[in-house]
Design an enzyme around this catalytic site. Structure first.
Site, short mmCIF file in Angstrom:
data_model
loop_
_atom_site.label_atom_id
_atom_site.label_comp_id
_atom_site.label_asym_id
_atom_site.label_seq_id
_atom_site.Cartn_x
_atom_site.Cartn_y
_atom_site.Cartn_z
N ASN A 5 4.29 2.98 6.74
CA ASN A 5 4.66 1.64 7.18
C ASN A 5 5.56 1.03 6.10
OD1 ASN A 5 4.83 -1.03 7.97
ND2 ASN A 5 2.73 -1.53 7.38
N TRP A 6 6.83 0.92 6.41
CA TRP A 6 7.77 0.42 5.40
C TRP A 6 7.77 -1.10 5.26
CZ3 TRP A 6 12.97 3.60 6.01
CH2 TRP A 6 12.75 4.90 5.51
N LYS A 7 7.06 -1.78 6.15
CA LYS A 7 7.03 -3.25 6.12
C LYS A 7 8.47 -3.79 6.10
CE LYS A 7 2.76 -2.87 3.62
NZ LYS A 7 1.61 -3.60 3.22
N HIS A 91 -1.21 -5.03 12.70
CA HIS A 91 -1.37 -4.85 11.26
C HIS A 91 -1.96 -6.15 10.69
CE1 HIS A 91 -0.28 -4.47 7.02
NE2 HIS A 91 -0.27 -3.15 7.24
N GLU A 93 -1.18 -7.92 8.29
CA GLU A 93 -0.18 -8.94 7.93
C GLU A 93 0.26 -9.70 9.18
OE1 GLU A 93 2.39 -6.28 5.78
OE2 GLU A 93 0.82 -6.05 4.28
N GLU A 163 -7.98 -0.26 8.29
CA GLU A 163 -7.31 -0.74 7.08
C GLU A 163 -8.07 -1.95 6.52
OE1 GLU A 163 -2.96 0.68 6.90
OE2 GLU A 163 -3.01 -1.36 7.67
N GLY A 169 -2.08 -2.92 -0.31
CA GLY A 169 -1.11 -3.39 -1.30
C GLY A 169 -1.74 -3.88 -2.59
N SER A 209 -3.78 1.33 0.13
CA SER A 209 -3.48 1.90 -1.20
C SER A 209 -3.69 3.42 -1.26
CB SER A 209 -4.29 1.19 -2.29
OG SER A 209 -3.90 -0.18 -2.36
N GLY A 230 1.43 2.29 3.12
CA GLY A 230 2.47 1.29 2.91
C GLY A 230 3.34 1.64 1.70
N GLY A 231 3.01 1.08 0.56
CA GLY A 231 3.83 1.20 -0.65
C GLY A 231 4.25 2.63 -0.97
#
Ligand code: PEP
Length: 245
Positions: A5-7, A91, A93, A163, A169, A209, A230-231
């Site tokens: 997930n590149w956000k 998600h 967010e 999640e 993150g 993470s 993600g990251g």
């Protein structure tokens, strides 16, 4: 399944550069599904870069309905037309910043399936909910409101991502046991609603993470069928290390 997930990161040029580096590193990863979910403006570049590879492309959100006067939104019909195969839904967010709720989840999952997209539906508790002993209550509510209303046929096509919000993150990963316990609970809910076979076969990804140095221990848990990352999915070498763990 290993999904990135590149956000809200990367331009189309950066997307192209990512795939040029990433593709050779994962071309032999034949026994798993690899998915990258870039922001909308990069979907075209991602789809053309991944043509003929083992990598699927997904969006990070969609709106229900085919088209209409809904300024700022993107439909499943449009995502399908551009070559997307997956879409992340709910998600944390989106739940936190855009107020998405369980009724939205149901509408979005049905819209995704109508246009041939595989929904990756996110569930997970916040820190205060975990600390207050409410993890299972939250997961239960999210399942009952957002997933249980699907038909068995619809449910069979979705992927669930557990999640925990406090692990996204933050560098704080759930221990493999914490993740496995949550997955087992979700699987129990699936079996209760859709039957034992659905409970055993549904794919539940862990997200929060995940990095090259912790992926192996997480994936050693039988309950965990992959990761939503993600990251660590932004860098080709690091996401390839996760995919190839
Ligand atoms: C995510 O965005 O879904 C996620 C799990 O992020 P990170 O891996 O950075 O915690």
């Amino acid at each position: 399944m290993m999904a990135g997930n590149w956000k809200m990161y990367k331009t189309p040029a950066e997307t192209k550069a990512f795939f040029e580096a990433f593709k050779p590193l994962t071309e032999s990863a034949a026994n798993r599904d690899i998915v990258i979910c870039p922001p909308f403006p990069n979907l075209h570049a991602a789809v053309s870069e991944t043509e003929g590879t083992n990598i699927g492309v997904g969006a990070q959100n969609l709106y229900w309905g085919k088209e209409g006067a809904v300024t700022g939104e993107v439909s499943g019909h449009m995502l399908q037309a551009i070559g997307c195969q997956y879409v992340i839904i709910a998600h944390s967010e989106r739940r936190q910043y855009f107020g998405e709720n369980e009724a939205d989840v149901v509408r979005k999952v049905k819209a995704a399936l109508e246009y041939g997209l595989t929904p990756i539906v996110c569930v997970g508790e916040r820190l205060e909910e975990r600390e207050g002993g409410g993890t299972e209550a939250v997961l239960g509510e999210q399942f009952d409101g957002g997933i249980a209303p699907l038909t068995a046929e619809e449910f069979a096509k979705i992927v669930i991502a557990y999640e925990p919000v406090w692990a996204i993150g933050t560098g704080k990963t759930a221990t493999p046991k914490m993740a496995a316990d949550a997955h087992r609970f979700i699987r129990g809910k699936v079996s209760g609603k859709f039957g034992a076979e659905a409970g055993a076969s549904t794919r539940i990804l862990y997200g929060g993470s995940v990095k090259p140095d912790n992926v192996k221990n997480l994936m050693a848990e039988e309950e965990i069928d992959g990761a939503l990352v993600g990251g660590a999915s932004l860098d080709p070498a690091s996401f390839a290390a996760v995919v190839n763990f």
